[in-house]
Write a protein that holds these residues in place. Sequence first.
Motif, PDB file in Angstrom:
ATOM      1  N   SER A   1       0.816  -1.203   0.000  1.00 50.64           N
ATOM      2  CA  SER A   1       0.000   0.000   0.000  1.00 50.64           C
ATOM      3  C   SER A   1       0.853   1.258   0.000  1.00 50.64           C
ATOM      4  O   SER A   1       0.412   2.316  -0.420  1.00 50.64           O
ATOM      5  CB  SER A   1      -0.935   0.008   1.216  1.00 50.64           C
TER       6      SER A   1
ATOM      7  N   ALA B   1      -2.729   4.570  -5.219  1.00 54.07           N
ATOM      8  CA  ALA B   1      -4.073   4.171  -4.786  1.00 54.07           C
ATOM      9  C   ALA B   1      -4.882   3.550  -5.922  1.00 54.07           C
ATOM     10  O   ALA B   1      -5.611   2.575  -5.717  1.00 54.07           O
ATOM     11  CB  ALA B   1      -4.807   5.377  -4.205  1.00 54.07           C
TER      12      ALA B   1
ATOM     13  N   ARG C   1      -3.841   0.004  -6.357  1.00 54.23           N
ATOM     14  CA  ARG C   1      -4.324  -0.839  -5.253  1.00 54.23           C
ATOM     15  C   ARG C   1      -5.806  -1.167  -5.438  1.00 54.23           C
ATOM     16  O   ARG C   1      -6.237  -2.307  -5.248  1.00 54.23           O
ATOM     17  CB  ARG C   1      -4.098  -0.126  -3.912  1.00 54.23           C
TER      18      ARG C   1
ATOM     19  N   VAL D   1      -6.548  -1.248   0.072  1.00 56.95           N
ATOM     20  CA  VAL D   1      -6.843  -0.021  -0.680  1.00 56.95           C
ATOM     21  C   VAL D   1      -6.558   1.223   0.161  1.00 56.95           C
ATOM     22  O   VAL D   1      -5.944   2.177  -0.321  1.00 56.95           O
ATOM     23  CB  VAL D   1      -8.303  -0.017  -1.178  1.00 56.95           C
ATOM     24  N   ILE D   2      -6.969   1.217   1.411  1.00 58.98           N
ATOM     25  CA  ILE D   2      -6.770   2.400   2.255  1.00 58.98           C
ATOM     26  C   ILE D   2      -5.295   2.559   2.621  1.00 58.98           C
ATOM     27  O   ILE D   2      -4.766   3.667   2.655  1.00 58.98           O
ATOM     28  CB  ILE D   2      -7.651   2.330   3.516  1.00 58.98           C
TER      29      ILE D   2
ATOM     30  N   ASP E   1      -3.580   5.606   4.507  1.00 60.93           N
ATOM     31  CA  ASP E   1      -4.520   6.723   4.585  1.00 60.93           C
ATOM     32  C   ASP E   1      -5.478   6.554   5.754  1.00 60.93           C
ATOM     33  O   ASP E   1      -5.602   5.469   6.331  1.00 60.93           O
ATOM     34  CB  ASP E   1      -5.326   6.828   3.280  1.00 60.93           C
TER      35      ASP E   1
ATOM     36  N   HIS F   1     -11.084   6.082   2.922  1.00 64.43           N
ATOM     37  CA  HIS F   1     -11.450   6.238   1.516  1.00 64.43           C
ATOM     38  C   HIS F   1     -12.968   6.169   1.421  1.00 64.43           C
ATOM     39  O   HIS F   1     -13.601   5.357   2.102  1.00 64.43           O
ATOM     40  CB  HIS F   1     -10.858   5.113   0.658  1.00 64.43           C
TER      41      HIS F   1
ATOM     42  N   PRO G   1      -9.539   9.701  -7.908  1.00 64.81           N
ATOM     43  CA  PRO G   1      -9.227   9.932  -6.488  1.00 64.81           C
ATOM     44  C   PRO G   1      -8.920  11.392  -6.204  1.00 64.81           C
ATOM     45  O   PRO G   1      -8.022  11.973  -6.820  1.00 64.81           O
ATOM     46  CB  PRO G   1      -7.988   9.055  -6.268  1.00 64.81           C
TER      47      PRO G   1
ATOM     48  N   ARG H   1      -7.672  13.689  -3.163  1.00 62.45           N
ATOM     49  CA  ARG H   1      -7.092  13.585  -1.827  1.00 62.45           C
ATOM     50  C   ARG H   1      -7.252  14.892  -1.054  1.00 62.45           C
ATOM     51  O   ARG H   1      -6.991  15.979  -1.574  1.00 62.45           O
ATOM     52  CB  ARG H   1      -5.611  13.224  -1.932  1.00 62.45           C
TER      53      ARG H   1
ATOM     54  N   VAL I   1      -9.170  10.087   1.045  1.00 63.95           N
ATOM     55  CA  VAL I   1      -9.326  10.024  -0.407  1.00 63.95           C
ATOM     56  C   VAL I   1     -10.796   9.799  -0.731  1.00 63.95           C
ATOM     57  O   VAL I   1     -11.424   8.871  -0.194  1.00 63.95           O
ATOM     58  CB  VAL I   1      -8.475   8.897  -1.023  1.00 63.95           C
TER      59      VAL I   1
ATOM     60  N   TRP J   1     -13.177   8.856  -3.867  1.00 70.09           N
ATOM     61  CA  TRP J   1     -13.214   8.372  -5.247  1.00 70.09           C
ATOM     62  C   TRP J   1     -14.485   8.920  -5.895  1.00 70.09           C
ATOM     63  O   TRP J   1     -15.585   8.490  -5.579  1.00 70.09           O
ATOM     64  CB  TRP J   1     -13.221   6.848  -5.269  1.00 70.09           C
TER      65      TRP J   1
END
Length: 246
Positions: A6, A11, A14, A36-37, A40, A43, A111, A113, A118, A120
């Motif tokens: 990660s 991102a 991922r 995925v996160i 961070d 998300h 994405p 940020r 994040v 999406w």
Amino acid sequence: MHDDTSETLPAAARLAWWGTAWLRGQVVTDLLVDAVIGADATHTVADPFQGTDTLVGGLARLRAEGATSFGAAFPAEGDPVGLGGPATFNAAALEEGSAVVVAGADLGLVPQRTGAAVAWVLHPAARRQLPDVGEADRALRSALVESATLLADLDVARWNPEVADRLMNLRHRPALTAPDGVPPRCVDLAARALQALAITEVALEDDGGAVTAYEMTARREALVPLDRAGRRALVSACSPEVWPPA
């Protein structure tokens, strides 16, 4: 199954890998969220018409709408690789430098940020033309050799020893862990793409190292093909539409 991936994979990559594996029943939801996160805080999936949902809630809705896989895009000015339009989606993806295209649903995710969060953002997205994995692999190998030769001619060791060291140690690539279903060839290609992109990033960090404007221009010209090949290789490695059969 999850280590420092990660922190090394963008991102969008991922989400492409673990989101696709989740859609195909190859990873459980907890692993999807963790991968995925990454580092961070959170998300979310933001739909301009239906509001914001959690990552899992948003992806579940995409699955219900027919999503079959998630594929990454890493466009740059003049090279919208991984994108198929429309113009509004392409522009948003280009501004952020990445996006995810949802195969089977005619949608895309860009994405955005804010600090450690994040969002999406959903957009309509068209089907895209993608570089073949083998083609992207060959182009990356060729660009790496060509750029290394040009940088050596520009005496890279003098103005940036770190770049010279990286070029001398190409076997030391980031160790990526992928979920079930990602072809080993694509995992390797993604690692080499990230390596190439890291070289270009480091080499362009300090233009003060070049003595003349000519050298600065020559350095950029040596690195543009490598950056392009690196992004295209990463798109192929993270786009299930062109993965070789298992």
